[in-house]
Write a protein that holds these residues in place. Structure first.
Motif, PDB file in Angstrom:
ATOM      1  N   GLU A 178       0.837  -1.180   0.000  1.00 45.22           N
ATOM      2  CA  GLU A 178       0.000   0.000   0.000  1.00 45.22           C
ATOM      3  C   GLU A 178       0.879   1.240   0.000  1.00 45.22           C
ATOM      4  N   CYS A 179       0.351   2.320  -0.485  1.00 44.41           N
ATOM      5  CA  CYS A 179       1.080   3.583  -0.483  1.00 44.41           C
ATOM      6  C   CYS A 179       0.092   4.705  -0.239  1.00 44.41           C
ATOM      7  N   GLY A 180       0.603   5.838   0.178  1.00 45.78           N
ATOM      8  CA  GLY A 180      -0.272   6.968   0.463  1.00 45.78           C
ATOM      9  C   GLY A 180       0.306   7.845   1.542  1.00 45.78           C
ATOM     10  N   ALA A 181      -0.510   8.715   2.097  1.00 40.79           N
ATOM     11  CA  ALA A 181      -0.054   9.642   3.131  1.00 40.79           C
ATOM     12  C   ALA A 181       0.260   8.883   4.417  1.00 40.79           C
ATOM     13  N   ASP A 183       0.499   8.180   8.423  1.00 37.00           N
ATOM     14  CA  ASP A 183      -0.295   8.542   9.590  1.00 37.00           C
ATOM     15  C   ASP A 183       0.617   9.195  10.633  1.00 37.00           C
TER      16      ASP A 183
END
Length: 223
Positions: A178-181, A183
């Motif tokens: 997964e990838c993204g901002a 936390d």
């Protein structure tokens, strides 16, 4: 290789090539031998367990003869003449500046289901010219010809590994990610690492001391 061989990774060569083929060695043996190991990698393998494990994992392959590849407009991109028996030049992919070729090792490999291998540049040299290949059980008996793309003259010899065969856990081939901002918890962890890098840490986390500013001392103050 005998029919009774139960190893999950099996190397074999044609009987006619047996005299010319250089037998694969374990990567650990190649590292101990030291031929072709870049000085920085050799030093790192002595102090960094990650480099040590990478350099000694799997097996190393060797060309059957000394091969020199020379890009350019010359009529002899492969030297010496005897080496041409083990090299295929890909004219359709080569240019005046770049030579694309495959170098035979005269070996084949066969792997069991669940035991794929990555054929890539040897970790001891990290040769950027070597193209990587993945061999899986469905490939059957796969020829181990090493793809090379080079813009400069390069020589490979039978004493120095040209490639490394590394077992790869099959679960990693189709593993999700997964990838993204980030936390807040991960951001805090990254900031902690960045802050820790500003400290001199000779003994461990408990004894960190912030670096003191240095100054240039004149010779008159040293007397």
């Amino acid at each position: 290789m005998s029919d009774a061989d139960s190893s999950p990774v099996r190397f074999c060569c044609d009987e006619a090539d047996a005299d010319a083929a250089v037998a694969p060695t374990t990567a650990a043996a190649a590292l101990r031998n030291g031929a072709g190991v870049e000085p920085t990698m050799h030093s790192a393998s002595r102090t960094d367990p990650r480099v040590f494990d990478c350099c000694r994992h799997g097996w190393c392959l060797y060309p059957p003869a000394t091969v020199t590849l020379e890009p350019g407009d010359g009529e002899t991109p492969v030297r010496p003449d005897a080496a041409t028996d083990y090299v295929t030049v890909h004219d359709d992919r080569s240019t005046a500046e770049t030579l694309c070729a495959t170098v035979e090792t005269l070996w084949h490999v066969e792997v069991d289901e669940g035991c794929p291998v990555l054929v890539t540049s040897w970790s001891g040299s990290f040769d950027p010219r070597i193209g990587s290949q993945l061999v899986i059980a469905a490939d059957g008996v796969r020829k181990l010809a090493i793809p090379i793309t080079t813009e400069e003259t390069v020589t490979y010899d039978p004493e120095t590994p040209i490639a490394q065969v590394i077992p790869v856990p099959e679960a990693l081939l189709d593993d999700s990610f997964e990838c993204g901002a980030l936390d807040e918890q991960r951001i805090a962890a990254i900031r902690e690492i960045d802050d820790a890098m500003r400290f001199y840490d000779p003994y461990g986390r408990e004894y960190r001391v912030e670096k003191q500013p240095s100054e240039l001392v004149g010779t008159d103050r040293l007397e």
